[in-house]
Design a protein around this motif. Structure first.
Motif, mmCIF file in Angstrom:
data_model
loop_
_atom_site.group_PDB
_atom_site.id
_atom_site.type_symbol
_atom_site.label_atom_id
_atom_site.label_comp_id
_atom_site.label_asym_id
_atom_site.label_seq_id
_atom_site.Cartn_x
_atom_site.Cartn_y
_atom_site.Cartn_z
ATOM 1 N N THR A 84 2.645 -0.625 8.760
ATOM 2 C CA THR A 84 2.792 -1.664 8.002
ATOM 3 C C THR A 84 1.516 -2.485 8.092
ATOM 4 O O THR A 84 0.896 -2.821 6.984
ATOM 5 C CB THR A 84 3.858 -2.437 8.230
ATOM 6 N N ASP A 85 1.004 -2.876 9.211
ATOM 7 C CA ASP A 85 -0.030 -3.872 9.435
ATOM 8 C C ASP A 85 -1.440 -2.756 9.087
ATOM 9 O O ASP A 85 -2.278 -3.659 8.235
ATOM 10 C CB ASP A 85 -0.318 -3.907 10.946
ATOM 11 N N TYR A 86 -1.386 -1.809 9.166
ATOM 12 C CA TYR A 86 -2.618 -1.116 8.818
ATOM 13 C C TYR A 86 -2.814 -0.986 7.429
ATOM 14 O O TYR A 86 -3.908 -1.405 6.895
ATOM 15 C CB TYR A 86 -2.473 0.418 9.562
ATOM 16 N N ALA A 87 -1.630 -0.819 6.663
ATOM 17 C CA ALA A 87 -2.089 -0.747 5.162
ATOM 18 C C ALA A 87 -2.464 -2.331 4.643
ATOM 19 O O ALA A 87 -3.117 -2.367 3.615
ATOM 20 C CB ALA A 87 -0.496 -0.592 4.335
ATOM 21 N N ARG A 88 -1.839 -3.171 5.230
ATOM 22 C CA ARG A 88 -1.968 -4.682 4.852
ATOM 23 C C ARG A 88 -3.180 -5.070 5.191
ATOM 24 O O ARG A 88 -4.120 -5.485 4.290
ATOM 25 C CB ARG A 88 -0.974 -5.727 5.320
ATOM 26 N N ASP A 89 -3.747 -4.757 6.573
ATOM 27 C CA ASP A 89 -5.170 -5.455 6.862
ATOM 28 C C ASP A 89 -6.263 -4.688 6.482
ATOM 29 O O ASP A 89 -7.363 -5.142 6.126
ATOM 30 C CB ASP A 89 -5.157 -5.178 8.374
ATOM 31 N N PHE A 90 -6.072 -3.335 5.998
ATOM 32 C CA PHE A 90 -7.219 -2.571 5.100
ATOM 33 C C PHE A 90 -6.924 -2.766 3.846
ATOM 34 O O PHE A 90 -7.773 -2.176 2.940
ATOM 35 C CB PHE A 90 -7.247 -0.962 5.771
ATOM 36 N N GLU A 91 -5.761 -3.452 3.503
ATOM 37 C CA GLU A 91 -5.911 -3.900 1.952
ATOM 38 C C GLU A 91 -5.762 -2.460 1.283
ATOM 39 O O GLU A 91 -6.367 -2.224 0.192
ATOM 40 C CB GLU A 91 -6.985 -4.562 1.442
ATOM 41 N N LEU A 92 -4.951 -1.589 1.671
ATOM 42 C CA LEU A 92 -5.076 -0.192 0.819
ATOM 43 C C LEU A 92 -3.662 -0.455 -0.331
ATOM 44 O O LEU A 92 -2.936 -1.094 -0.259
ATOM 45 C CB LEU A 92 -4.335 0.755 1.859
ATOM 46 N N PRO A 93 -4.083 0.016 -1.462
ATOM 47 C CA PRO A 93 -3.303 -0.132 -2.600
ATOM 48 C C PRO A 93 -2.049 0.641 -2.883
ATOM 49 O O PRO A 93 -1.985 1.527 -3.435
ATOM 50 C CB PRO A 93 -4.237 0.215 -3.879
ATOM 51 N N VAL A 94 -1.203 0.223 -1.922
ATOM 52 C CA VAL A 94 0.230 0.845 -1.852
ATOM 53 C C VAL A 94 1.102 0.524 -3.021
ATOM 54 O O VAL A 94 1.360 -0.798 -2.858
ATOM 55 C CB VAL A 94 0.881 0.944 -0.575
ATOM 56 N N GLU A 95 1.496 1.324 -3.758
ATOM 57 C CA GLU A 95 2.814 0.771 -4.772
ATOM 58 C C GLU A 95 3.888 1.139 -4.316
ATOM 59 O O GLU A 95 4.376 2.336 -4.245
ATOM 60 C CB GLU A 95 2.326 1.160 -6.161
ATOM 61 N N LEU A 96 4.837 0.400 -3.787
ATOM 62 C CA LEU A 96 6.271 0.806 -3.497
ATOM 63 C C LEU A 96 7.137 1.196 -4.615
ATOM 64 O O LEU A 96 6.826 0.709 -5.706
ATOM 65 C CB LEU A 96 6.713 -0.268 -2.338
ATOM 66 N N ASP A 97 8.271 1.710 -4.219
ATOM 67 C CA ASP A 97 9.236 1.921 -5.201
ATOM 68 C C ASP A 97 8.638 2.818 -6.311
ATOM 69 O O ASP A 97 9.007 2.641 -7.434
ATOM 70 C CB ASP A 97 9.947 0.592 -5.934
ATOM 71 N N SER A 98 7.707 3.717 -5.877
ATOM 72 C CA SER A 98 7.194 4.374 -6.794
ATOM 73 C C SER A 98 7.324 5.955 -6.736
ATOM 74 O O SER A 98 6.135 6.573 -6.080
ATOM 75 C CB SER A 98 5.702 3.929 -7.100
#
Ligand code: FAD
Length: 354
Positions: A84-98
């Protein structure tokens, strides 16, 4: 509504995030589509007490080591927090519910379809996980409904099961770990179909994976002779039938052969009437929603280290995609880097913001 992206990654687990890291590093315009409503969905869904069999030194994704003592074995919730922190800190463009329901097209022109929208993309990386559809033997449906049965992917903790004998079916790492945990509260029977090679988690104070790295075994590829032998006979890490029997009082049973009512029959003629059955019998892949012709007549994906014959269509994170580490936290980055380099050399220059 259809929008355009240079790249689409399907799946936001560790594999999707690892390729996302490299694509972001190249300055590419892409999105990561994740079916679940929260990051690290596969790890969230695993049992409460799960501890990694890989030490923290081998649990990091590209660009960020797993925190804490490198020799400890992190728990499930730590992996969830790390991803969770990894995706947030590297600002990876994850679209949930997709959830992606179809991929169509070919030759660097793919349409990625969701229920409510779609994307056109030059390249698509399918990173939907090594363990997708739970597998149970067909005869499981004959089990009396009074007996609780669940796949290992639905198991959470020992208190959830009723008192009385529990049968765990499957002699892999998952079957042994669940059987050992249950043995603290339950009378546990473990049905082993084919024996895996038991290896100690630690040898002379060092973790097994340090030896596998040092001896080059983690680098053996699926097309090498040794790689094929390792692939055919997976290792049982930190457990053994002997220790299960002696240390945990687990009763070992032969392969489960059939079920009639509430009675389970084993291949050696043994029988048991358990109160609950846990199927630690593995998973299969499901690529039925991927339409480009990259599968053989048996439905098996044809690829070389995740690169398919359809230009721009890639796969990442499958078991033994290239090596034993392909579906493990600490090694998925090697295949991810390989695919990112392939994308870089076979695509237009990355988008440069003006
Ligand atoms: C019980 C167990 C213990 C393990 N222990 C270890 C360990 O100790 N160390 C280690 O390194 N590895 C371990 N692994 C192996 C591996 O690290 C994990 O399975 C890991 O979750 C694989 O990561 P992934 O990103 O490839 O797939 P996943 O984590 O499964 O992620 C795939 C993602 O894709 C999403 N998805 C699927 N289909 C779609 C779709 N159509 N559209 C959009 N999104 C979709 C899913 O929701 C999921 O979030 C373990 C595995 C299991 C089952």
């Amino acid at each position: 509504m259809t929008s355009r992206q240079e790249g689409v990654v399907v799946g936001g687990g560790q594999a999707g995030l690892a390729i996302g890291y490299f694509l972001a590093d190249q300055g590419r315009r892409f999105t990561i589509l994740e079916a679940a409503d929260a990051p690290a969905a596969a790890w969230r869904a695993r049992w409460d007490s799960l501890e990694l069999f890989t030490p923290a030194r081998y649990d990091g994704l590209p660009g960020r080591p797993f925190p804490g003592d490198p020799d400890r074995y992190p728990g499930r919730d730590e992996v969830v927090a790390y991803l969770t922190d990894y995706a947030r800190d590297f600002e990876l463009p994850v679209e949930l519910d997709s959830r992606v329901v179809a991929i169509r097209g070919n030759d660097n022109a793919y349409r990625v379809e969701l229920e409510d929208r779609s994307y056109d993309a030059d390249h698509v990386v399918v990173a939907t996980g090594p363990f997708q559809v739970p597998l149970v033997p067909a005869f499981a449906e004959h089990l009396d409904p009074e007996v609780i049965q669940l796949h290992s992917s639905a198991y959470r903790k020992p208190d959830d099961l009723p008192a009385g004998p529990v049968l765990v079916v499957g002699g892999g790492n998952t079957g042994f770990q669940i059987a050992e945990e249950l043995s603290r509260l339950h009378d546990v029977h473990l049905s082993i179909g084919s024996r895996q090679m038991p290896l100690p988690q630690r040898l002379f104070g060092r973790d097994l994976f340090r030896y596998l790295e040092a001896t080059g075994l983690m680098a053996k590829t699926t097309d090498s002779r040794l790689g094929q032998r390792m692939r055919d006979r997976d290792a049982l890490i930190g457990s053994s039938p002997r220790a299960a029997r002696r240390r945990h009082g687990i009763q070992l049973r032969a392969r489960t052969a059939d079920i009639s009512g509430s009675e389970v029959r084993f291949e050696d003629g043994g029988r048991l009437s358990p109160r609950a059955v846990i199927w630690a019998t593995g998973f299969r892949l499901d690529h039925s929603w991927i339409h480009p012709p990259v599968f053989d007549d048996d439905g098996q994906l044809v690829h070389r280290r995740g690169v398919t014959a359809a230009p721009g269509l890639y796969f990442l994170g499958m078991p033994w995609q290239h090596t034993r580490g392909s579906a493990l936290l600490g090694w998925v980055k090697d295949d991810a880097r390989h695919l990112a380099e392939h994308i870089n050399t076979s695509s237009k220059p990355a988008h440069v913001p003006v």
